[in-house]
Design an enzyme around this catalytic site. Sequence first.
Site, PDB file in Angstrom:
ATOM      1  N   HIS A 193      57.271  47.387  53.908  1.00 51.07           N
ATOM      2  CA  HIS A 193      57.398  48.462  52.931  1.00 51.07           C
ATOM      3  C   HIS A 193      55.997  48.961  52.636  1.00 51.07           C
ATOM      4  O   HIS A 193      55.054  48.165  52.549  1.00 51.07           O
ATOM      5  CB  HIS A 193      58.005  47.960  51.620  1.00 51.07           C
ATOM      6  CG  HIS A 193      59.375  47.392  51.761  1.00 51.07           C
ATOM      7  ND1 HIS A 193      60.487  48.163  52.015  1.00 51.07           N
ATOM      8  CD2 HIS A 193      59.811  46.118  51.678  1.00 51.07           C
ATOM      9  CE1 HIS A 193      61.549  47.388  52.067  1.00 51.07           C
ATOM     10  NE2 HIS A 193      61.166  46.122  51.875  1.00 51.07           N
ATOM     11  N   HIS A 211      60.159  43.172  58.657  1.00 52.91           N
ATOM     12  CA  HIS A 211      60.105  44.556  58.152  1.00 52.91           C
ATOM     13  C   HIS A 211      58.906  44.717  57.237  1.00 52.91           C
ATOM     14  O   HIS A 211      58.233  43.743  56.910  1.00 52.91           O
ATOM     15  CB  HIS A 211      61.409  44.941  57.446  1.00 52.91           C
ATOM     16  CG  HIS A 211      61.655  44.286  56.126  1.00 52.91           C
ATOM     17  ND1 HIS A 211      62.011  42.960  56.002  1.00 52.91           N
ATOM     18  CD2 HIS A 211      61.592  44.788  54.871  1.00 52.91           C
ATOM     19  CE1 HIS A 211      62.182  42.683  54.722  1.00 52.91           C
ATOM     20  NE2 HIS A 211      61.914  43.770  54.009  1.00 52.91           N
ATOM     21  N   TYR A 246      50.142  38.864  53.162  1.00 48.87           N
ATOM     22  CA  TYR A 246      50.164  40.150  53.854  1.00 48.87           C
ATOM     23  C   TYR A 246      50.610  41.262  52.911  1.00 48.87           C
ATOM     24  O   TYR A 246      51.633  41.909  53.118  1.00 48.87           O
ATOM     25  CB  TYR A 246      51.092  40.069  55.072  1.00 48.87           C
ATOM     26  CG  TYR A 246      50.835  38.833  55.897  1.00 48.87           C
ATOM     27  CD1 TYR A 246      49.606  38.642  56.535  1.00 48.87           C
ATOM     28  CD2 TYR A 246      51.805  37.843  56.022  1.00 48.87           C
ATOM     29  CE1 TYR A 246      49.365  37.505  57.280  1.00 48.87           C
ATOM     30  CE2 TYR A 246      51.563  36.702  56.770  1.00 48.87           C
ATOM     31  CZ  TYR A 246      50.345  36.541  57.396  1.00 48.87           C
ATOM     32  OH  TYR A 246      50.099  35.416  58.130  1.00 48.87           O
TER      33      TYR A 246
END
Length: 177
Positions: free
Chosen positions: A61, A59, A147
């Site tokens: 954000h 996932h 990342y």
Amino acid sequence: MPDYRRYRVPGGTYFFTVNLLERKKDLLVRHIDDLREAVRMTKRERPFHIDAWVVLPDHMHTVWTLPPGDDDFSNRWKSIKIRFVQKLPRTERRSKVRIAKGERGIWQRRFWEHVIRDENDYMRHVDYVHWNPMKHGLVQKVADWPYSSFHRYVRDGIYPEDWAGGLESQLDVIERE
């Protein structure tokens, strides 16, 4: 089923959570260059500012600010998702419904968004984005996760390299929203 409507603010700043359909996969980091290219191409066509972003294995954000008068984050996400999956081999499991609709089995259909209300809300969400790899036990220090826009924040003097202590109680609020 309730009629869900997204809250939109033209030119607004938004926090997003976008998930893979299978939450135990690592496609996002394994194919990080494809994801980056999908984002670059989408930004070129439909500009937006990336305030903060972290990509985790399953996932991500992010906090975006849209151009003045523009509230179309949904089509930007659609474009990023489509461009990303076009680069991947068709090896995922797909439900009969997804097969019938011609959909890949990579992304959850929906994403979660939150309109940023003020400067305090903005900083809480940016902090949450950057702290997330520690929250998930992926690193011992935020600076160790590659990342993340955290590294840009360090370069710009916003965070110190060793940032991230004591955020758990502040960031629990975001989890409950």
